[in-house]
Design a protein around this motif. Structure first.
Motif, short mmCIF file in Angstrom:
data_model
loop_
_atom_site.label_atom_id
_atom_site.label_comp_id
_atom_site.label_asym_id
_atom_site.label_seq_id
_atom_site.Cartn_x
_atom_site.Cartn_y
_atom_site.Cartn_z
N ALA A 29 0.78 -1.11 -0.06
CA ALA A 29 -0.09 0.18 0.10
C ALA A 29 0.71 1.25 0.06
O ALA A 29 0.34 2.30 -0.57
N THR A 30 2.03 1.21 0.61
CA THR A 30 2.92 2.49 0.67
C THR A 30 3.86 2.51 -0.47
O THR A 30 4.41 3.50 -0.51
N GLY A 31 4.06 1.40 -0.99
CA GLY A 31 4.83 1.42 -2.39
C GLY A 31 6.52 1.04 -1.92
O GLY A 31 7.15 1.30 -2.73
N THR A 32 6.68 1.23 -0.55
CA THR A 32 8.18 0.89 -0.09
C THR A 32 8.16 -0.06 0.84
O THR A 32 7.28 -0.37 1.61
N VAL A 33 9.33 -0.88 1.28
CA VAL A 33 9.69 -1.74 1.96
C VAL A 33 10.79 -0.94 2.89
O VAL A 33 11.56 -0.76 2.46
N PRO A 34 10.39 -0.65 4.32
CA PRO A 34 11.35 -0.12 5.11
C PRO A 34 12.56 -1.15 5.26
O PRO A 34 12.38 -2.35 5.60
N VAL A 35 13.85 -0.70 5.36
CA VAL A 35 14.88 -1.39 5.56
C VAL A 35 15.82 -0.70 6.58
O VAL A 35 16.35 0.36 6.31
N PRO A 36 15.60 -1.03 7.88
CA PRO A 36 16.66 -0.41 9.01
C PRO A 36 18.05 -0.74 8.55
O PRO A 36 18.20 -2.07 8.44
N VAL A 37 18.91 -0.21 9.07
CA VAL A 37 20.62 -0.43 8.85
C VAL A 37 20.70 -0.67 10.17
O VAL A 37 20.88 0.25 11.08
N PRO A 38 21.13 -1.94 10.44
CA PRO A 38 21.54 -2.30 11.85
C PRO A 38 22.87 -2.01 12.37
O PRO A 38 23.83 -2.40 11.86
N LEU A 39 22.96 -0.94 12.95
CA LEU A 39 24.51 -0.41 13.48
C LEU A 39 24.72 -0.67 14.88
O LEU A 39 25.55 -0.09 15.60
N ASP A 40 23.78 -1.09 15.59
CA ASP A 40 23.83 -1.40 17.16
C ASP A 40 25.19 -2.11 17.51
O ASP A 40 25.75 -1.78 18.60
N GLY A 41 25.39 -3.17 16.94
CA GLY A 41 26.83 -3.84 17.24
C GLY A 41 28.13 -2.90 17.16
O GLY A 41 29.05 -3.06 17.99
N VAL A 42 28.15 -2.12 16.23
CA VAL A 42 29.28 -1.19 15.99
C VAL A 42 29.33 -0.32 17.03
O VAL A 42 30.27 0.13 17.92
N GLU A 43 28.04 0.23 17.55
CA GLU A 43 28.04 1.17 18.60
C GLU A 43 28.55 0.60 19.92
O GLU A 43 29.03 1.25 20.73
N LYS A 44 27.79 -0.73 20.10
CA LYS A 44 28.35 -1.34 21.35
C LYS A 44 29.87 -1.66 21.48
O LYS A 44 30.58 -1.80 22.46
N SER A 45 30.34 -2.30 20.24
CA SER A 45 31.75 -2.62 20.32
C SER A 45 32.68 -1.56 20.31
O SER A 45 33.73 -1.75 20.88
N LEU A 46 32.24 -0.26 19.66
CA LEU A 46 33.08 0.73 19.86
C LEU A 46 32.99 1.64 20.95
O LEU A 46 33.73 2.62 21.01
N HIS A 47 31.78 1.43 21.62
CA HIS A 47 31.56 2.53 22.77
C HIS A 47 31.39 3.94 22.50
O HIS A 47 31.99 4.74 22.85
N THR A 48 30.94 3.94 21.36
CA THR A 48 30.64 5.49 20.71
C THR A 48 29.41 5.49 19.93
O THR A 48 28.68 4.57 19.55
N GLU A 49 28.74 6.57 19.64
CA GLU A 49 27.41 6.92 19.14
C GLU A 49 27.83 6.85 17.48
O GLU A 49 28.52 7.50 17.20
#
Length: 171
Positions: A29-49
């Protein structure tokens, strides 16, 4: 349980299901499929935002092409290879980047919001005409020679793009 109680309970459950389903729109109905880019692992491993990125993948829907039609005086129909209309949505993007107080106190994030926008396109097409004319009664029904004609119909792209850029405090 009485039949009236069961009917009332079924009506309530149906109403709740419809209300919950009304808030969620399917991807078609919206014409797009949402695709989140998972960067949580990078944030937790580098301890930075790290930046937050969300994209939308477009779903193109082909339309019905214009059919070839006969034109008097031509051997090959008009629109020999017709243009195919394609409708969809130009994908959107949502991006939030951390800034270490570059713009001053209270401005440590920059956000870019590019909403999805309608997209209408036509694929390239081809126009041809044979190097022979239609049968000529002056030459006993034999066709005359003429210059061959060929033309490419260019693709069409129509959309209106908009976006928002903002800076502000944290998440």
């Amino acid at each position: 349980m009485k039949p009236t109680t069961r009917g009332t309970l079924a009506a309530v459950v149906t109403g709740v299901a419809v209300a919950v389903g009304a808030g969620a729109t399917p991807a078609a109905a919206t014409g797009t499929v949402p695709v989140p880019v998972p960067l949580d692992g990078v944030e937790k491993s580098l301890h930075t935002e790290v930046p937050e990125i969300g994209l939308g993948l477009p779903l193109l829907i082909p339309g019905v092409p214009e059919t070839p039609r006969y034109v008097q005086g031509r051997l090959i129909p008009e629109h020999a290879l017709p243009q195919v209309p394609m409708n969809g949505v130009l994908p959107g993007a949502d991006l939030r980047l951390p800034l270490p107080h570059v713009l001053g106190p209270g401005f440590d994030h920059v956000g870019v919001d590019l909403p999805a926008s309608d997209l209408r396109t036509l694929t390239p097409g081809l126009e041809l005409d044979a190097p022979l004319s239609a049968p000529d009664p002056q030459h006993y029904g034999m066709p005359n020679l003429k210059m061959p004609e060929a033309g490419v119909l260019g693709p069409v792209l129509q959309t209106v793009v908009g976006g928002d850029l903002g800076a502000g405090p944290g998440r």
